[in-house]
Design an enzyme around this catalytic site. Structure first.
Site, short mmCIF file in Angstrom:
data_model
loop_
_atom_site.label_atom_id
_atom_site.label_comp_id
_atom_site.label_asym_id
_atom_site.label_seq_id
_atom_site.Cartn_x
_atom_site.Cartn_y
_atom_site.Cartn_z
N PHE A 112 0.76 -0.89 0.01
CA PHE A 112 0.32 0.43 -0.12
C PHE A 112 0.92 1.15 -0.02
CE2 PHE A 112 0.82 -0.76 4.84
CZ PHE A 112 0.67 0.36 4.74
N CYS A 113 0.11 2.45 -1.00
CA CYS A 113 0.25 3.25 -0.67
C CYS A 113 -0.28 4.96 -0.38
CB CYS A 113 1.63 4.02 -1.73
SG CYS A 113 1.32 3.32 -3.51
N THR A 114 0.05 5.91 -0.80
CA THR A 114 -0.95 7.23 -0.77
C THR A 114 -1.62 6.73 -1.36
OG1 THR A 114 0.87 8.38 0.31
CG2 THR A 114 -1.51 9.40 -0.31
#
Length: 265
Positions: free
Chosen positions: A202-204
């Site tokens: 996951f990331c922004t």
């Protein structure tokens, strides 16, 4: 891509109290697609964004486009519609949040070598994505402690350490990287600890975890998925379940809470 059971929790309804007077629409979006007219597209977008009085940053590279825009809804929508009229960007899917003030100081449209720097030219998401998992499914997996085949689920943060410190999924794997180009080496050094697990990167907004998931699969790590739409889409659809803190963003809002409102206003 795996098909998901329709037993996921209902969509989260963000609280409106913090945003009810907000008049600035903030959007972020990206698309991995081959672009061979970068200079012409850059000039056209700069002209159009300036004409609409928008502020933000758009990055254009041979591998795709990454944008962050803020302004009155009708003007932001005009730029998104312009891009979607191009078949290359027809399925552009912006994440939205609101603010009471303009979070950017200027409008910049920049030509780049990569829209997110990994320094791995063989990783080309435009040629095929890694499988993704929607927000509701990830929440269900975290609720039950395993995926639909009984494997333990871990979340793997692909962001830089200072972003992770602002907030992340409970118990996530965090390699404490200083820049995304360090991610491949960190994965290689820790791959053994991922065996037998389902890993959700996951990331922004999804751009880093998309490259990360492809790299991990090509490195021989099984059962790797990317969180569809990243943290911002997760907040939009299920709120702050299994999340601690806020989400760092690269503008003057600094961070958003799980209701997508500025956390440090």
């Amino acid at each position: 891509m795996q098909s998901w059971k329709r037993t996921d929790p209902p969509m989260h309804q963000p609280q409106q109290s913090k945003q009810e007077n907000a008049g600035i629409l903030n959007v972020s979006a990206y698309k991995f697609v081959e672009i061979d007219d970068i200079d012409a597209l850059r000039a056209e977008l700069q002209t159009r964004c300036d004409a609409h009085g928008l502020k933000g940053t758009i990055l254009i590279a041979p591998e795709g486009i990454n944008l962050f825009l803020a302004g009155p809804r009708e003007h932001v929508t005009a730029i998104v519609d312009f891009l979607r009229a191009d078949p290359r960007f027809a399925d552009l899917a912006p994440k939205e949040s609101l603010s009471t003030a303009q979070p950017f100081r200027r409008m910049r449209v920049k030509k780049k070598r990569e829209i997110i720097t990994m320094n791995r030219p063989t990783i080309r998401p435009s040629e095929g994505r890694a499988p993704s998992v929607p927000a509701q499914t990830l929440r269900r997996w975290l609720d039950q402690g395993h995926d639909d085949e009984g494997r333990p689920v871990v979340t793997l943060d692909t962001r830089n350490a200072f972003e992770v410190d602002e907030g992340a999924f409970d118990g996530c794997i965090d390699y404490r990287i200083a820049r995304f180009s360090e991610f491949p080496a960190a994965v290689s050094a820790n791959a053994a600890g991922l065996a037998g697990k389902t890993v959700v990167t996951f990331c922004t907004g999804g751009i880093r975890c998309e490259k990360a998931a492809i790299y991990m699969r090509e490195a021989g790590i099984d059962n790797v998925f990317q969180l569809e739409g990243g943290i911002l889409k997760y907040f939009e659809e299920v709120g702050g379940a299994h999340w601690r803190g806020n989400c760092f963003v690269f503008d003057e809002r600094t961070a958003l809470d799980p209701d997508l409102a500025p956390a440090k206003a």
